[in-house]
Design a protein around this motif. Structure first.
Motif, PDB file in Angstrom:
ATOM      1  N   ASN A 109       0.822  -1.219   0.000  1.00  0.00           N
ATOM      2  CA  ASN A 109       0.000   0.000   0.000  1.00  0.00           C
ATOM      3  C   ASN A 109       0.853   1.264   0.000  1.00  0.00           C
ATOM      4  O   ASN A 109       0.491   2.259  -0.631  1.00  0.00           O
ATOM      5  CB  ASN A 109      -0.946  -0.023   1.199  1.00  0.00           C
ATOM      6  CG  ASN A 109      -2.040  -1.061   1.039  1.00  0.00           C
ATOM      7  OD1 ASN A 109      -2.623  -1.196  -0.022  1.00  0.00           O
ATOM      8  ND2 ASN A 109      -2.309  -1.812   2.085  1.00  0.00           N
ATOM      9  N   THR A 160      -3.673  -7.545 -12.857  1.00  0.00           N
ATOM     10  CA  THR A 160      -4.832  -6.796 -12.395  1.00  0.00           C
ATOM     11  C   THR A 160      -4.450  -5.937 -11.201  1.00  0.00           C
ATOM     12  O   THR A 160      -3.786  -6.421 -10.279  1.00  0.00           O
ATOM     13  CB  THR A 160      -5.970  -7.753 -11.984  1.00  0.00           C
ATOM     14  OG1 THR A 160      -6.300  -8.585 -13.093  1.00  0.00           O
ATOM     15  CG2 THR A 160      -7.207  -6.972 -11.564  1.00  0.00           C
ATOM     16  N   ILE A 161      -4.831  -4.681 -11.247  1.00  0.00           N
ATOM     17  CA  ILE A 161      -4.618  -3.747 -10.144  1.00  0.00           C
ATOM     18  C   ILE A 161      -5.984  -3.215  -9.720  1.00  0.00           C
ATOM     19  O   ILE A 161      -6.854  -2.978 -10.570  1.00  0.00           O
ATOM     20  CB  ILE A 161      -3.708  -2.565 -10.594  1.00  0.00           C
ATOM     21  CG1 ILE A 161      -2.328  -3.063 -11.013  1.00  0.00           C
ATOM     22  CG2 ILE A 161      -3.590  -1.508  -9.503  1.00  0.00           C
ATOM     23  CD1 ILE A 161      -1.449  -3.545  -9.896  1.00  0.00           C
ATOM     24  N   ASP A 162      -6.177  -3.028  -8.435  1.00  0.00           N
ATOM     25  CA  ASP A 162      -7.408  -2.416  -7.946  1.00  0.00           C
ATOM     26  C   ASP A 162      -7.692  -1.139  -8.747  1.00  0.00           C
ATOM     27  O   ASP A 162      -6.798  -0.294  -8.920  1.00  0.00           O
ATOM     28  CB  ASP A 162      -7.233  -2.068  -6.462  1.00  0.00           C
ATOM     29  CG  ASP A 162      -8.422  -1.306  -5.916  1.00  0.00           C
ATOM     30  OD1 ASP A 162      -9.366  -1.948  -5.451  1.00  0.00           O
ATOM     31  OD2 ASP A 162      -8.387  -0.052  -5.949  1.00  0.00           O
ATOM     32  N   PRO A 163      -8.910  -0.987  -9.287  1.00  0.00           N
ATOM     33  CA  PRO A 163      -9.204   0.151 -10.168  1.00  0.00           C
ATOM     34  C   PRO A 163      -8.902   1.517  -9.547  1.00  0.00           C
ATOM     35  O   PRO A 163      -8.420   2.418 -10.239  1.00  0.00           O
ATOM     36  CB  PRO A 163     -10.696  -0.006 -10.473  1.00  0.00           C
ATOM     37  CG  PRO A 163     -10.963  -1.457 -10.304  1.00  0.00           C
ATOM     38  CD  PRO A 163     -10.056  -1.909  -9.191  1.00  0.00           C
ATOM     39  N   LEU A 165      -6.651   2.224  -7.112  1.00  0.00           N
ATOM     40  CA  LEU A 165      -5.201   2.384  -7.013  1.00  0.00           C
ATOM     41  C   LEU A 165      -4.591   2.629  -8.393  1.00  0.00           C
ATOM     42  O   LEU A 165      -3.675   3.436  -8.548  1.00  0.00           O
ATOM     43  CB  LEU A 165      -4.578   1.153  -6.352  1.00  0.00           C
ATOM     44  CG  LEU A 165      -4.992   0.887  -4.907  1.00  0.00           C
ATOM     45  CD1 LEU A 165      -4.392  -0.418  -4.407  1.00  0.00           C
ATOM     46  CD2 LEU A 165      -4.576   2.051  -4.003  1.00  0.00           C
ATOM     47  N   ARG A 166      -5.114   1.927  -9.382  1.00  0.00           N
ATOM     48  CA  ARG A 166      -4.640   2.125 -10.760  1.00  0.00           C
ATOM     49  C   ARG A 166      -4.907   3.555 -11.211  1.00  0.00           C
ATOM     50  O   ARG A 166      -4.042   4.210 -11.802  1.00  0.00           O
ATOM     51  CB  ARG A 166      -5.346   1.123 -11.669  1.00  0.00           C
ATOM     52  CG  ARG A 166      -5.016   1.254 -13.151  1.00  0.00           C
ATOM     53  CD  ARG A 166      -5.623   0.070 -13.912  1.00  0.00           C
ATOM     54  NE  ARG A 166      -5.657   0.329 -15.327  1.00  0.00           N
ATOM     55  CZ  ARG A 166      -6.684   0.874 -15.977  1.00  0.00           C
ATOM     56  NH1 ARG A 166      -7.779   1.217 -15.302  1.00  0.00           N
ATOM     57  NH2 ARG A 166      -6.635   1.085 -17.277  1.00  0.00           N
TER      58      ARG A 166
END
Length: 200
Positions: A109, A160-163, A165-166
């Motif tokens: 994080n 895949t990245i958390d939308p 965070l992306r």
């Protein structure tokens, strides 16, 4: 915070598991609250010999990988204490992306808050990328398309990245940047509160 959209670079490999934050930036370098200057002490105990000379066997000291902007590491990267200096040191050195099978949660994080992309891929894909890195391959990390590709080969790996965070990385937004997007709303609230509760 610098946006992260697409990155093309050689990659240095660090085939070690459980690399903790004290290995990334040892405790004696935590006296500063400045983000600049920490890069020279990144992986200090691994990069330097007791004499102070560079360790010629360490990946980032080898000519082919001194300018690497991508680091490929083993599982549980960034474990140990929660020091934010760890992503600061990586970013200050020039590393913008760390690829590993897994990361410690707090380090993971903290990376997003400092413009660094921690990219999780399955172990077999990480192993393949490490082999390519040793062969001096050039990698492209496309955050928009969420693809890792290897030049001069057909290797392409989706991630895949958390939308949210992306979005923050693509736009270069940390918590302060996100807050500043609502400056007008905050000012309006303060004016309304002052009018409605003048005694406060």
């Amino acid at each position: 915070m610098r946006p992260f959209t697409q990155l093309t670079s050689v990659a240095a490999s660090l085939p070690m598991v459980n690399v903790d934050t004290d290995a990334i930036i040892p405790k004696q370098f935590l006296k500063t609250i400045r983000r600049s200057g920490l890069g020279r002490n990144l992986f200090y105990d691994l990069r330097y010999l007791p004499s102070g000379d560079e360790n010629p066997d360490f990946a980032l000291n080898k000519p082919d990988w001194k300018d690497a902007r991508i680091l490929i590491a083993g599982a549980n990267f960034g474990c140990g204490s929660s020091r934010e200096h760890a992503p600061w040191a990586l970013e200050d050195y020039g590393i913008r992306c760390v690829i590993a099978p897994s990361f410690a949660d707090i380090f993971y994080n903290n990376c997003f808050k400092n413009g660094l992309l921690p990219l999780v891929l399955p172990q077999e894909q990480v192993d393949s990328l490490m082999a390519r890195a040793q062969a001096k391959a050039v990698f492209t990390i496309d955050l928009e398309q969420q693809i890792v590709s290897v030049a001069a080969s057909n290797e392409r790996y989706a991630f895949t990245i958390d939308p949210f965070l992306r979005h923050c990385l693509l736009e270069g937004l940390d918590e302060i940047g996100l807050t500043e997007q609502h400056v007008d709303d905050i000012a309006a609230f303060e004016q309304r509160r002052e009018a409605e509760r003048a005694w406060l």
